[in-house]
Structures are given as C-alpha cells and as structure tokens.
Design an enzyme around this catalytic site. Structure first.
Site, short mmCIF file in Angstrom:
data_model
loop_
_atom_site.label_atom_id
_atom_site.label_comp_id
_atom_site.label_asym_id
_atom_site.label_seq_id
_atom_site.Cartn_x
_atom_site.Cartn_y
_atom_site.Cartn_z
N ARG A 43 0.83 -1.21 0.00
CA ARG A 43 0.00 0.00 0.00
C ARG A 43 0.87 1.26 0.00
O ARG A 43 0.51 2.27 -0.61
CB ARG A 43 -0.96 0.01 1.20
N TYR A 95 -17.12 15.50 -16.46
CA TYR A 95 -17.42 14.07 -16.46
C TYR A 95 -18.41 13.79 -15.31
O TYR A 95 -18.21 14.28 -14.20
CB TYR A 95 -16.10 13.30 -16.29
N ASP A 167 -7.95 17.76 -16.05
CA ASP A 167 -8.24 16.36 -16.35
C ASP A 167 -7.90 16.15 -17.82
O ASP A 167 -8.60 16.61 -18.72
CB ASP A 167 -9.72 16.05 -16.06
N LYS A 192 -8.53 4.68 -19.66
CA LYS A 192 -8.91 5.02 -21.03
C LYS A 192 -7.73 4.86 -21.99
O LYS A 192 -7.27 3.76 -22.18
CB LYS A 192 -9.51 6.43 -21.04
C1 LIG Z 1 -13.54 7.88 -17.16
C2 LIG Z 1 -13.19 9.26 -16.75
C3 LIG Z 1 -12.92 9.57 -15.41
C4 LIG Z 1 -13.07 8.56 -14.28
O1 LIG Z 1 -12.17 7.51 -14.38
P1 LIG Z 1 -12.44 6.03 -13.79
O2 LIG Z 1 -11.16 5.33 -14.10
O3 LIG Z 1 -13.64 5.47 -14.49
O4 LIG Z 1 -12.69 6.17 -12.33
C5 LIG Z 1 -12.56 10.87 -15.12
N1 LIG Z 1 -12.48 11.82 -16.07
C6 LIG Z 1 -12.74 11.55 -17.35
C7 LIG Z 1 -12.63 12.64 -18.37
C8 LIG Z 1 -13.10 10.27 -17.76
O5 LIG Z 1 -13.39 10.01 -19.04
#
Ligand SMILES: *Cc1c(COP(=O)(O)O)cnc(C)c1O
Length: 374
Positions: A43, A95, A167, A192
């Site tokens: 951790r 998001y 982000d 992603k």
């Molecule tokens: C998918 C996504 C998130 C969240 O990510 P997770 O891995 O699903 O928790 C945050 N910001 C954007 C722009 C996203 O597409």
C-alpha cells in the site's frame, strides 16, 4: 528524449536479477525490511507502481506522479488535499463521475463548489472568491467536446493564488501538454487511452513540481489506500508503450469519421474539435497537437432514431467508456441518468483502431436499416 522513446523506456530497467526485458510482476504485499531497498508494504509502495509512476511523470513532464486504483480515486484525492471551507470552480459539464464526487462526497464534507461554463472566461473570473483554491479544467469535455483555454484559465487561477488542475484523460499527454499552458496538476483516468485495451482500471495525478500539494496527495494515496494493484500497474506500463502510435490511429480515424458523418443526411451535428466549424477549433489548434479519438453526433430525426441505430451496428460495441482499441458507441443521456443535460439525440463514439472504411460501412448500413425499419 522524444515521447515515443519515453513511452517505451521511461521508468523501466532491465531486471537486475535475471536480465528480463519485460518487468517482473511483484505481487508480494510485504518486503524484507532493508533501508537500502526501501520497499516495505505494497500500500505504501510497490516496484511495479514505482516503475509506472516514473514513466507517467516522464510522459507528462512533471516532477511527481501518484498512481491510483481509478481515475475517480485520483480526482477524489486531489480534492481531499484541500480543506473544508475551501472553494473550487468546476465545469458545469464535467465528467458525470467528477460532478458526483463534488456533489455527493465533497460538498457534504465542506468543500464549496461553483459549477460554471469554463469556456466562458468572464464567468470563470466572476466565480473567483477569496477562498478559491482550485480551478478544475476538463478539456475536451464529455460528451460535447467543448474546448477550454487552459492558459487563460490557469492565468485566472494563478492571479487568485489558486491551482489549475487539468483532467487530461481525453487528450492524453501526447496531444496536450497541459503543464506548458500553466496547469499545476494533471489528472488522468488511465483506464482510457493510457491503458488502451479496456482491461484495467486506473488513475493518476501528476504534479508539475514536488509541491506541498503533491506530497499531501501522496499521503492520501498511501494512507487512504486507493492504490492500484501491481498487475494493473504492469498492464498499464505495457499499454503505454504503444500509446503514441495508437493515438495517431485514433486521431486519423476520428477525423475521417467526423468529416464523413458531418456530410451524412441523417446527422444534424457532429461535435469534434478537429472540424473547422467546431466552436473550440481555434483553441484546440493552439493547445493540442491533434484532436483526439472522441466525437459525438446528434441524429436529425431525434432520440428514438438515435437509439434505434445502435442494435443495427455490427462493429461498434454498445458500451460506455473510451480509449480502447475497439470502437464504442453509446446513447450518452441514458448512461448519465435523470440529471443529464446532454441532448437526447446524441450518440457518443469512442473511435477505435479498426480500418476506418469498415467503421463507415457499418454506420452506413445501420443508418439505412433505421430508415427501412420505419
Ligand atoms: C472515465 C473518466 C474519469 C473517471 O475515471 P475512472 O477510471 O472510471 O474512475 C474521469 N475523467 C474523465 C474525463 C473520464 O473520461
């Protein structure tokens, strides 16, 4: 070094014990205590996570990278590093998960939040308060592909002695160098494009400098415990190696598909920042090296026809998420639920790496069958 070279080599080294080129997977949760080696308990730190974090810092060009078990955990940790009573400016079209984190977790904890249109710089400036500590940027946005001027928002933030957090999930570190435009912290859902194969969940925070904020986020990582598993770190480091080449394919396919869709009679609007008539095209051209693999379309005949198209498609999977090698399509308002502001005739597409002619042919036959069904 260039991005392609960093993607393959940064953070890695040949295994000292065996000479293995691909890194070993360190599943051990505990380590023999030895101050020279430094690992103690997974951790707190783990060799696979350490390799990944070094790679992410190098790719984004920041001093510190902090890996999490999901993008949402990364987002939550950045916001938890603030204090109750602090004020945050966030996009009114963030998001959905980010909006939910702010509304249902952090506002009850005492964070003050103003949701504004980040593309309206006057509105951003007007929202600044004496206790504003952070402005959250997400660009291009989801699912309308609105483009926020990172440099302009960072200037407003810094003028107020606040942080600018970006982000960067949809843009990736290849297409958008957010630190160069003044962002202090970058957040990714590595689920992603960075992972790229729809087979791992992860998140990351990268800080431009090893600041007190970065150290606080690292403390939240180790103490809060939303850390990624060693195997997910391993998969992610492997996925990253092909990121620059995958992104070229995603961008090429998306550009061709967006152009084709914008001429299709059954489509009323295509939202893709690479199209010259897109509202954010000029800013995207300034701050991105290419326009990404995400686009949204509005279907001229409305919601029912938009939904009716989906089961006719043979290549596009009906699924949420994005950034994998396979093309995905979804009726976004349904995914977002009752509070959505997304138009109900909108389909969001994550353009994959299939041949673009096959993707167009699939959509073309789907559109024809919707008409024939009526
Ligand atoms: C998918 C996504 C998130 C969240 O990510 P997770 O891995 O699903 O928790 C945050 N910001 C954007 C722009 C996203 O597409």
């Amino acid at each position: 070094m260039h991005f392609e070279t960093l993607a393959i080599h940064a953070g890695r080294q040949v295994d000292l014990a065996t000479g293995a080129i691909a890194p070993p997977l360190y599943l051990s949760t505990t380590f023999q205590q030895d101050p020279d080696r430094g690992y103690e308990y997974t951790r707190m730190d783990n060799p696979n996570r350490a390799m990944l974090e070094r790679c992410l810092a190098a790719l984004e060009g920041g001093e510190a990278a902090i890996a999490f078990s999901s993008g949402s955990a990364a987002t939550t940790s950045v916001l938890q590093a603030l204090a109750p009573g602090d004020h945050v400016i966030a996009p009114n079209d963030a998001y959905t998960g980010t909006t939910a984190i702010l509304r249902s977790l952090l506002q009850p904890w005492g964070l003050q939040v103003s949701f504004v249109d980040l593309t309206d710089l006057d509105a951003v400036q007007e929202a600044v308060q004496p206790n504003t500590r952070l402005i959250w940027v997400e660009t291009p946005s989801n699912p309308m592909l609105k483009v926020t001027d990172i440099a302009a928002v960072a200037a407003i933030a810094h003028n107020a002695e606040a942080l600018c957090v970006c982000d960067n999930t949809w843009a990736t570190p290849l297409l958008q160098r957010s630190f160069d435009f003044g962002a202090d912290i970058v957040v990714h859902s590595t689920t992603k494009y960075l992972g790229g194969h729809s087979d791992l969940l992860g998140g990351a925070v990268i800080a431009k400098t090893e600041s007190a904020m970065a150290q606080r986020i690292r403390q939240i990582q180790a103490t809060g415990g939303a850390v990624p598993a060693p195997f997910d770190c391993w998969l992610l480091l492997r996925g990253i190696q092909s990121l620059p080449y995958r992104m070229r394919g995603h961008c090429d396919n998306a550009r061709k598909l967006a152009t084709w869709l914008s001429q299709h009679p059954q489509v009323s609007t295509v939202h893709y920042p690479g199209l010259t008539d897109h509202s954010g095209h000029a800013i995207a051209q300034k701050q991105m090296t290419d326009f990404g693999g995400m686009l949204s379309v509005q279907i001229r005949a409305g919601k029912a026809q938009a939904i009716a198209l989906l089961p006719h498609l043979k290549l596009f999977h009906r699924a949420t998420s994005l950034g994998g090698v396979e093309s995905l399509i979804e009726h976004r308002a349904t995914t977002e639920g009752p509070d959505t502001t997304t138009p109900d005739d909108l389909l969001r597409i994550s353009v994959g790496l299939e041949h673009v002619d096959d993707l167009m042919a699939d959509l073309a036959q789907g559109f024809e069958r919707v008409v024939n069904d009526e």
